[in-house]
Design a protein around this motif. Structure first.
Motif, PDB file in Angstrom:
ATOM      1  N   GLU A   1       0.808  -1.222   0.000  1.00 55.09           N
ATOM      2  CA  GLU A   1       0.000   0.000   0.000  1.00 55.09           C
ATOM      3  C   GLU A   1       0.838   1.267   0.000  1.00 55.09           C
ATOM      4  O   GLU A   1       0.507   2.251  -0.664  1.00 55.09           O
ATOM      5  CB  GLU A   1      -0.913   0.011   1.239  1.00 55.09           C
TER       6      GLU A   1
ATOM      7  N   ASP B   1      -5.391   6.155   6.360  1.00 53.84           N
ATOM      8  CA  ASP B   1      -5.727   5.499   5.102  1.00 53.84           C
ATOM      9  C   ASP B   1      -7.222   5.597   4.860  1.00 53.84           C
ATOM     10  O   ASP B   1      -8.032   5.319   5.761  1.00 53.84           O
ATOM     11  CB  ASP B   1      -5.329   4.024   5.148  1.00 53.84           C
TER      12      ASP B   1
ATOM     13  N   HIS C   1      -7.193   4.076  -3.132  1.00 56.16           N
ATOM     14  CA  HIS C   1      -6.711   4.107  -1.756  1.00 56.16           C
ATOM     15  C   HIS C   1      -5.906   5.379  -1.574  1.00 56.16           C
ATOM     16  O   HIS C   1      -4.972   5.652  -2.331  1.00 56.16           O
ATOM     17  CB  HIS C   1      -5.837   2.884  -1.460  1.00 56.16           C
TER      18      HIS C   1
ATOM     19  N   ASN D   1      -3.599   7.674   1.148  1.00 53.62           N
ATOM     20  CA  ASN D   1      -2.856   7.641   2.399  1.00 53.62           C
ATOM     21  C   ASN D   1      -2.157   8.974   2.616  1.00 53.62           C
ATOM     22  O   ASN D   1      -1.559   9.528   1.695  1.00 53.62           O
ATOM     23  CB  ASN D   1      -1.802   6.527   2.397  1.00 53.62           C
TER      24      ASN D   1
END
Length: 619
Positions: free
Chosen positions: A59, A535, A543, A545
């Motif tokens: 991620e 997140d 996604h 962050n």
């Protein structure tokens, strides 16, 4: 907290792939090896440990192991420039030489270096997880683990053919190619990973942190890392394993008085070998392993007669281990073996020197579960040829009151022997009288739902440190012992929370004190560390962050400018991932978003606002 943080990163990855909250039921079990030399469920580990999983690595799109480790509470770095520059690691205020770094079971500490593991040359390459075990672990791992253990475990081959590729380009003309392929069959498996990184970088030295880095020549860095591993299965209960990690790096750097030096380069070549045989017999898991670490460095362009031109270091470890399982969850791990460190170097003036040290060891670790109580005991005896023999140990207790609340405590002792290069010290005066450090480490803490709090206190007798009588080299400096007892203490607060089914928050605060026996602050250690990561998975296929940290008061002694502040700054970063398909992802990384000027080491430049674009494809 280690359970919560590790699980949340797995949950987050499932969100990214499915956007279905119900999929969190598929969270895999997190296990830890480095705490006892045996695989344990993380919920049974008594040691204070944090795990960076492959999902979190995926991620955040880390480039280096340093970037990943920088998310851990109580852990901080100082660096002499950009990517690939000499880097110092501090865990709970204790420096790199007291931290054992393992890569697939092989000791990564270079005996020809005075600064421990060359952490700056470790790239993120097919890593399965990174375990960080805090506190004295010499009772399990020996002299290199007085402050803790960083255990890096790479991915295993799966059935059939699996492969991936990661391409990235960004600021400072940074180019990255990371590819991985594996094949698993019934009787054998094999994997190969290749990581290539090139960056023109920026100047290593900078007189003023507010200077324009473009005024000076760039200090480039390149790294080629190759990972190979294979297993051959004689039966379902016996196998032979071989792995090789080959790291080639070339980093340019500047002299202390010339930011435009174009001649100085450090050419480093590291090879890590591991050959092991594993056998299961009833309730026994047996292994016989040989690990070899080989380090070579050439300092190109150095002209001072007393400068070291070539370094060579080797670490050998031969070990037999047996893990015996008895009752339902109880086990005992017993082992013995021998080690040898070798060092030789050559200076510009053709002076040469070499030295080796040997030791034999035996250890035992036992873990018992008595209803809600977990009790662990470790003892290790090391017999050295150059130093006094030493018995070290560790005990830990964990009591689970409810599913939401537990208390744990650990007490350990450590015996950190001097590094060979600290004894030889080609840059100053040799000192054969450097004595081993003796460490006593204690921590106690609790976990309640999403919150954990840990208090830690370590006392080090005969701390080994650099001493230069006149401060600038006119009189030879030496590595020597700091008389009396140095103390490292403080507390960590960690909080991880799933909010509104699509937002994850991870926060940590570390307050620490590192003082010598006279109560004077040791340099380079930040007194306060704040780390935050948020997140968000509420958007289809996306996604988001945002992460950052604040480094509190941190000082360094400079021979011209005295005691200089290198802390009191914040850096904010961001990552955006977009899933084009099940197997394809693009991402953007933004580092130092607010373009903050700061020093991590006085007189050395740090990266300004940076952007990177990447593509990942699995097939």
């Amino acid at each position: 907290m280690q359970k919560q943080k590790a699980c949340l990163s797995v949950v987050a990855s499932l969100f990214l792939a499915t956007n279905l909250y119900s999929q969190t039921e598929q969270i895999p079990q997190i296990t830890v090896y480095g705490a006892t030399k045996s695989e344990q469920s993380i919920k049974d580990v008594i040691s204070n440990v944090e795990v960076i999983t492959k999902e979190e690595i995926e991620e955040r799109n880390f480039t280096t192991v340093t970037e990943a480790l920088d998310t851990i509470s109580g852990l901080s770095f100082t660096s002499n420039g950009g990517i690939g520059s000499s880097t110092s690691l501090f865990l709970r205020g204790m420096s790199s030489n007291r931290i054992l770094v393992l890569v697939d079971g092989v000791n990564y500490k270079d005996p020809s270096s005075t600064s421990g593991a060359l952490i700056q040359n470790l790239m993120i390459s097919d890593i399965e997880k990174i375990e960080v075990i805090k506190g004295a672990q010499s009772g399990i791992w020996g002299a290199d683990a007085a402050a803790g253990v960083i255990n890096i475990i790479t991915k295993k081959a799966k059935k059939g053919i699996n492969s991936s590729i990661n391409l990235e380009y960004g600021s400072y003309d940074t180019k990255k190619l990371n590819t991985f392929v594996s094949y698993g069959a019934e009787k054998y498996d094999v994997k190969l990973g290749v990581n290539l990184l090139k960056s023109t970088g920026f100047t290593n030295r900078i007189p003023d942190k507010h200077d324009d880095k473009n005024k000076y020549e760039n200090d480039a860095y390149r790294n080629t890392t190759i990972d190979f591993a294979t297993n051959y299965y004689f039966t379902d209960k016996s196998k032979i394993y071989f792995s090789l990690k080959d790291i080639n790096s070339l980093s340019e750097y500047d002299s202390s008085n010339n930011p435009n030096n174009r001649e100085l380069k450090s050419d480093s070549h590291t090879k890590l070998y591991n050959l092991a045989y594993f056998q299961k017999i009833k309730n026994h898991e047996l292994s016989l392993s040989y690990e070899l670490s080989k380090f070579k460095r050439e300092e190109l362009g150095t002209t001072s007669a007393t400068s070291v031109l070539n370094f060579e270091g080797k670490k050998h470890n031969l070990e037999f281990k047996d893990t015996i399982f008895y009752r339902t969850k109880d086990f005992l791990t017993f082992g013995f073996g021998k080690t040898k460190d070798e060092v030789n170097y050559k200076q510009v003036n053709d002076n040469k020197d070499s030295k080796e040290s040997k030791s034999n060891f035996i250890y035992m670790t036992n873990t018992n579960h008595i209803e809600n109580l977990v009790f662990s005991q470790s003892f290790r005896y090391d017999k050295y040829d150059n130093f006094d023999n030493k018995l070290t140990g560790k005990v830990g207790l964990q009591y689970i009151f409810t599913n939401d609340f537990l208390i744990k405590t650990n007490y350990g002792t450590a015996y950190n022997v001097p590094n060979i290069m600290q004894e030889l010290n080609p840059w100053g005066g040799g000192n054969d009288d450097v004595q081993p450090e003796k460490t006593k480490s204690f921590d106690i803490g609790f976990e309640y739902k999403d919150l954990s709090v840990t208090y830690f206190n370590s006392k080090v007798d005969n701390l080994i440190d650099w001493y230069d009588p006149d401060g600038y080299g006119g009189v030879d400096g030496v590595y020597t012992n700091v008389e009396g007892e140095s103390r490292f203490k403080g507390f960590e607060i960690e909080y991880s929370k799933l909010l509104l089914k699509d937002t994850f928050v991870n926060f940590s605060y570390t307050h620490q004190s590192a003082k010598d026996s006279k109560g004077k602050d040791l340099t380079k250690r930040a007194k306060k560390l704040y780390k935050l990561s948020i997140d968000y998975y509420g958007l289809d296929k996306i996604h988001l962050n945002v992460n950052g940290q604040y480094i509190g008061d941190r000082v360094i002694n400079d021979w011209t400018d005295g005691r200089v502040q290198t802390g009191k700054y914040a850096v904010v970063n961001s990552v955006v991932n977009y899933s084009l398909s099940k197997n394809t992802k693009v991402y953007v990384k933004l580092d130092n978003i607010f373009d903050r000027d700061y020093y991590s080491t006085y007189g050395y430049a740090t990266a300004g606002r940076s952007a990177y674009l990447g593509l990942k494809y699995n097939f």
